[in-house]
Design a protein around this motif. Structure first.
Motif, PDB file in Angstrom:
ATOM      1  N   UNK A 166       0.796  -1.227   0.000  1.00 32.25           N
ATOM      2  CA  UNK A 166       0.000   0.000   0.000  1.00 32.25           C
ATOM      3  C   UNK A 166       0.826   1.273   0.000  1.00 32.25           C
ATOM      4  N   UNK A 167       2.084   1.173  -0.445  1.00 34.63           N
ATOM      5  CA  UNK A 167       2.942   2.360  -0.480  1.00 34.63           C
ATOM      6  C   UNK A 167       2.643   3.193  -1.725  1.00 34.63           C
ATOM      7  N   UNK A 168       3.048   4.443  -1.669  1.00 33.72           N
ATOM      8  CA  UNK A 168       3.008   5.319  -2.838  1.00 33.72           C
ATOM      9  C   UNK A 168       4.152   4.852  -3.740  1.00 33.72           C
ATOM     10  N   UNK A 169       3.824   4.119  -4.815  1.00 37.29           N
ATOM     11  CA  UNK A 169       4.875   3.492  -5.621  1.00 37.29           C
ATOM     12  C   UNK A 169       5.736   4.509  -6.375  1.00 37.29           C
ATOM     13  N   UNK A 170       5.158   5.645  -6.745  1.00 36.62           N
ATOM     14  CA  UNK A 170       5.954   6.676  -7.431  1.00 36.62           C
ATOM     15  C   UNK A 170       7.028   7.217  -6.489  1.00 36.62           C
ATOM     16  N   UNK A 171       6.623   7.503  -5.248  1.00 39.19           N
ATOM     17  CA  UNK A 171       7.578   7.994  -4.248  1.00 39.19           C
ATOM     18  C   UNK A 171       8.609   6.914  -3.918  1.00 39.19           C
ATOM     19  N   UNK A 172       8.152   5.665  -3.884  1.00 33.27           N
ATOM     20  CA  UNK A 172       9.045   4.537  -3.600  1.00 33.27           C
ATOM     21  C   UNK A 172      10.108   4.420  -4.700  1.00 33.27           C
ATOM     22  N   UNK A 173       9.677   4.504  -5.963  1.00 27.93           N
ATOM     23  CA  UNK A 173      10.619   4.409  -7.086  1.00 27.93           C
ATOM     24  C   UNK A 173      11.640   5.539  -7.055  1.00 27.93           C
ATOM     25  N   UNK A 174      11.183   6.735  -6.692  1.00 25.69           N
ATOM     26  CA  UNK A 174      12.103   7.870  -6.574  1.00 25.69           C
ATOM     27  C   UNK A 174      13.134   7.594  -5.478  1.00 25.69           C
ATOM     28  N   UNK A 175      12.651   7.039  -4.358  1.00 28.26           N
ATOM     29  CA  UNK A 175      13.535   6.737  -3.223  1.00 28.26           C
ATOM     30  C   UNK A 175      14.566   5.659  -3.577  1.00 28.26           C
ATOM     31  N   UNK A 176      14.198   4.732  -4.472  1.00 33.69           N
ATOM     32  CA  UNK A 176      15.154   3.689  -4.886  1.00 33.69           C
ATOM     33  C   UNK A 176      16.402   4.288  -5.540  1.00 33.69           C
ATOM     34  N   UNK A 177      16.241   5.466  -6.147  1.00 35.35           N
ATOM     35  CA  UNK A 177      17.380   6.132  -6.774  1.00 35.35           C
ATOM     36  C   UNK A 177      18.027   7.184  -5.900  1.00 35.35           C
ATOM     37  N   UNK A 178      17.595   7.260  -4.626  1.00 32.24           N
ATOM     38  CA  UNK A 178      18.106   8.284  -3.707  1.00 32.24           C
ATOM     39  C   UNK A 178      19.513   7.911  -3.227  1.00 32.24           C
ATOM     40  N   UNK A 179      20.483   8.749  -3.572  1.00 33.35           N
ATOM     41  CA  UNK A 179      21.874   8.452  -3.205  1.00 33.35           C
ATOM     42  C   UNK A 179      22.067   8.420  -1.689  1.00 33.35           C
ATOM     43  N   UNK A 180      21.263   9.183  -0.945  1.00 32.33           N
ATOM     44  CA  UNK A 180      21.408   9.207   0.521  1.00 32.33           C
ATOM     45  C   UNK A 180      21.043   7.845   1.125  1.00 32.33           C
ATOM     46  N   UNK A 181      20.013   7.193   0.579  1.00 35.01           N
ATOM     47  CA  UNK A 181      19.624   5.865   1.086  1.00 35.01           C
ATOM     48  C   UNK A 181      20.706   4.839   0.760  1.00 35.01           C
ATOM     49  N   UNK A 182      21.251   4.927  -0.449  1.00 32.70           N
ATOM     50  CA  UNK A 182      22.332   4.006  -0.834  1.00 32.70           C
ATOM     51  C   UNK A 182      23.546   4.210   0.064  1.00 32.70           C
ATOM     52  N   UNK A 183      23.873   5.466   0.340  1.00 28.87           N
ATOM     53  CA  UNK A 183      25.025   5.771   1.207  1.00 28.87           C
ATOM     54  C   UNK A 183      24.801   5.237   2.621  1.00 28.87           C
ATOM     55  N   UNK A 184      23.544   5.298   3.108  1.00 30.51           N
ATOM     56  CA  UNK A 184      23.233   4.766   4.452  1.00 30.51           C
ATOM     57  C   UNK A 184      23.496   3.260   4.492  1.00 30.51           C
ATOM     58  N   UNK A 185      23.053   2.562   3.445  1.00 31.17           N
ATOM     59  CA  UNK A 185      23.260   1.112   3.355  1.00 31.17           C
ATOM     60  C   UNK A 185      24.751   0.790   3.310  1.00 31.17           C
ATOM     61  N   UNK A 186      25.498   1.508   2.462  1.00 26.26           N
ATOM     62  CA  UNK A 186      26.932   1.241   2.314  1.00 26.26           C
ATOM     63  C   UNK A 186      27.706   1.603   3.582  1.00 26.26           C
ATOM     64  N   UNK A 187      27.242   2.642   4.298  1.00 25.84           N
ATOM     65  CA  UNK A 187      27.880   3.029   5.562  1.00 25.84           C
ATOM     66  C   UNK A 187      27.697   1.925   6.603  1.00 25.84           C
ATOM     67  N   UNK A 188      26.510   1.296   6.611  1.00 25.98           N
ATOM     68  CA  UNK A 188      26.272   0.204   7.550  1.00 25.98           C
ATOM     69  C   UNK A 188      27.146  -0.997   7.211  1.00 25.98           C
ATOM     70  N   UNK A 189      27.305  -1.266   5.906  1.00 30.87           N
ATOM     71  CA  UNK A 189      28.183  -2.377   5.505  1.00 30.87           C
ATOM     72  C   UNK A 189      29.621  -2.100   5.922  1.00 30.87           C
ATOM     73  N   UNK A 190      30.071  -0.862   5.720  1.00 29.46           N
ATOM     74  CA  UNK A 190      31.432  -0.484   6.098  1.00 29.46           C
ATOM     75  C   UNK A 190      31.633  -0.608   7.609  1.00 29.46           C
ATOM     76  N   UNK A 191      30.643  -0.141   8.364  1.00 28.46           N
ATOM     77  CA  UNK A 191      30.690  -0.224   9.833  1.00 28.46           C
ATOM     78  C   UNK A 191      30.760  -1.680  10.274  1.00 28.46           C
TER      79      UNK A 191
END
Length: 199
Positions: free
Chosen positions: A137-162
Motif C-alpha cells: 500500500x505504499x506510494x509506488x511513485x515515491x518509492x521508485x524515486x527513493x530507490x534512486x536516492x543516493x542518501x539511502x544508498x550511502x546509508x546502506x553502504x555506511x552500515x556495511x562499512x561499519x
C-alpha cells in the motif's frame, strides 16, 4: 620569574594537554569499536543481507524473540549486502525506501517471504520490489524515486562499512551488548545468549 622558567612552564603545559588529548581520543575509540544499540537493557544488533538464505532462515526466530522480550531487549537490524549477491544492495535500499513511508518492518518481512522469487537472479529485481511496495500500500511513485536516492544508498553502504570494521565477514552476524555472537544463530542459541546477558 625568569624567561627560561616561564618557557619551561609553557612547554610542560603543552605536553600535558597533548597527552590528555591522546588519552581521551583512545578512550573514545575503544568505546565505539563494537556496534551497540540504545534503549533496552540488552541490545542485539544484526547485520544481514536481504538475499542471504541463512538470513531468511533466522528471520522468524528473531521476530519471535522480539515479541517475547518486548522492551527489555533492543533489536537493531543493519544492512550488510554481499557484493556477489546481484540484488542485495538494491533490496536493502528498497527496505529503507519503504521505511521512509513507515513500512520498513513490513518490507523486511515481505522480502524474506518472497526471497525465493527474486533472490539469486542475475538481472535487476527493481520491478519486483516496486510490486512489493504496491502490495504494502505504499506510494509506488515515491518509492521508485527513493530507490534512486543516493542518501539511502550511502546509508546502506555506511552500515556495511561499519559492519566490516566490527569484524562482520558473513551474514547473518549478531552482536549482543557489543559482543560478537559465535555459533549458529538459531532461535534457541540466541535466546540463551540474550538470557545470559539479561542476568
Amino acid at each position: 620569574m625568569s624567561k627560561n622558567a616561564r618557557l619551561s612552564l609553557i612547554i610542560v603545559a603543552v605536553v600535558a594537554v597533548v597527552i590528555a588529548g591522546f588519552v581521551l581520543f583512545s578512550r573514545n575509540n575503544n568505546t565505539t569499536a563494537a556496534p551497540q544499540s540504545g534503549g533496552g537493557k540488552v541490545s542485539v544488533v544484526e547485520y544481514l543481507d536481504m538475499e542471504c538464505p541463512s538470513c531468511r532462515a533466522a528471520f522468524p526466530g528473531v521476530l519471535k524473540l522480539k515479541s517475547e522480550y518486548g522492551e527489555r531487549v533492543t533489536f537493531d537490524v543493519r544492512h550488510f549486502p554481499i557484493p556477489s549477491h546481484r540484488n542485495a544492495e538494491l533490496a536493502a535500499v528498497a527496505v529503507e525506501a519503504a521505511g521512509a513511508q513507515g513500512k520498513r518492518d513490513e518490507m523486511f518481512k515481505l522480502m524474506f517471504e518472497r526471497q525465493q522469487e527474486w533472490g539469486g537472479q542475475q538481472t535487476s529485481q527493481r520491478a519486483a520490489f516496486v510490486t512489493f511496495a504496491g502490495q504494502l500500500g505504499l506510494d509506488t511513485a515515491a518509492f521508485e524515486t527513493a530507490l534512486g536516492d543516493s542518501a539511502l544508498k550511502e546509508r546502506v553502504l555506511a552500515q556495511r562499512s561499519e559492519g566490516g570494521k566490527a569484524g562482520v565477514t558473513g551474514t547473518p552476524t549478531f552482536f549482543i551488548n557489543g559482543t560478537k555472537f559465535t555459533g549458529a544463530p538459531s532461535y534457541d542459541a540466541l535466546k540463551s545468549a540474550i538470557d545470559k546477558a539479561l542476568s
